[in-house]
Design an enzyme around this catalytic site. Structure first.
Site, PDB file in Angstrom:
ATOM      1  CG  ASN A  12      -2.022  -1.033   1.069  1.00  0.00           C
ATOM      2  OD1 ASN A  12      -2.417  -1.392  -0.035  1.00  0.00           O
ATOM      3  ND2 ASN A  12      -2.481  -1.552   2.190  1.00  0.00           N
ATOM      4  CE  LYS A  14       5.843   9.251  -4.015  1.00  0.00           C
ATOM      5  NZ  LYS A  14       6.490   8.565  -5.096  1.00  0.00           N
ATOM      6  CE  LYS A  16       2.034  -0.016  -5.156  1.00  0.00           C
ATOM      7  NZ  LYS A  16       1.948   0.905  -4.018  1.00  0.00           N
ATOM      8  CB  THR A  17       5.462   3.229 -10.496  1.00  0.00           C
ATOM      9  OG1 THR A  17       4.209   2.548 -10.608  1.00  0.00           O
ATOM     10  CG2 THR A  17       5.896   3.732 -11.869  1.00  0.00           C
ATOM     11  CB  THR A  18       9.433   5.231  -7.427  1.00  0.00           C
ATOM     12  OG1 THR A  18       8.340   6.147  -7.529  1.00  0.00           O
ATOM     13  CG2 THR A  18      10.726   5.986  -7.296  1.00  0.00           C
ATOM     14  NE  ARG A  26      21.070  -1.031  -9.660  1.00  0.00           N
ATOM     15  CZ  ARG A  26      20.721  -1.086  -8.380  1.00  0.00           C
ATOM     16  NH1 ARG A  26      20.026  -2.107  -7.924  1.00  0.00           N
ATOM     17  NH2 ARG A  26      21.052  -0.123  -7.558  1.00  0.00           N
ATOM     18  CD1 TRP A  70      -9.963   5.211  -7.606  1.00  0.00           C
ATOM     19  CD2 TRP A  70      -8.814   3.339  -7.978  1.00  0.00           C
ATOM     20  NE1 TRP A  70      -8.635   5.542  -7.609  1.00  0.00           N
ATOM     21  CE2 TRP A  70      -7.905   4.404  -7.835  1.00  0.00           C
ATOM     22  CE3 TRP A  70      -8.302   2.059  -8.221  1.00  0.00           C
ATOM     23  CZ2 TRP A  70      -6.524   4.234  -7.931  1.00  0.00           C
ATOM     24  CZ3 TRP A  70      -6.930   1.895  -8.314  1.00  0.00           C
ATOM     25  CH2 TRP A  70      -6.067   2.968  -8.165  1.00  0.00           C
TER      26      TRP A  70
END
Length: 173
Positions: A12, A14, A16-18, A26, A70
């Site tokens: 949950n 912040k 994940k995409t980062t 890399r 959503w």
């Protein structure tokens, strides 16, 4: 020993995409071609999409989402976009062109029943030996986490949103 890895960034919090973008940078730094497939998120101009243009020689960045599910005005259109993106992603995993394929927000497609979980598992398990795959999104299915070589769960301990600060350019998009 070297092998292709399946990496999952979920939870949950912040990042994940980062984290997936960091993994892409890399890989590109080592000369690997990367395909970043973004599901769910809309076609608005987010920072990662804008930056991707600067790395066109090693990075293909494709957006298939229509926006957050959503907030959808028509889930059937979201499902169609998701399936189209999934078909594209499967082709890229097996194309022989990429050393890393990132499936950003794929977990939502599985959890909303837009694509078949077994089909996803079969594809991820059958990935070529030289292709790393990254899956991001909240609530990653246990089956995908079990198959993964790396699972990182982002915990939300504190978030500026709950202090009334909305999503900001350069931070969330």
């Amino acid at each position: 020993m070297s092998k292709s890895l399946l990496m999952v960034f979920t939870g949950n919090g912040k990042g994940k995409t980062t984290a997936a973008l960091g993994q892409a940078f890399r890989a590109m730094g080592q000369g690997f071609s990367v395909c970043f497939v973004q599901f769910v998120k809309g076609t608005w101009r987010c920072g990662e999409q804008i930056s991707a243009r600067r790395f066109q020689d090693l990075l293909e960045f494709r957006v298939f989402g229509r926006g957050f599910l959503w907030d959808s005005d028509d889930l059937s259109k979201d499902e169609e976009a998701g399936r189209k993106g999934w078909e594209f992603a499967k082709q890229q995993i097996h194309s022989g062109h990429y050393r890393m394929v990132i499936l950003d927000e794929l977990t939502y497609l599985v959890n909303f029943g837009m694509i078949d979980e077994k089909e996803v598992l079969d594809c991820l398990e059958a990935r070529p030996e030289n292709v790393h795959v990254v899956v991001t999104g909240r609530d990653a299915p246990r089956s995908i986490m079990k198959l993964a070589d790396i699972v990182t769960v982002m915990d939300e301990n504190k978030h500026h949103f709950y202090q009334g600060v909305m999503a900001q350019r350069g931070v969330e998009f």
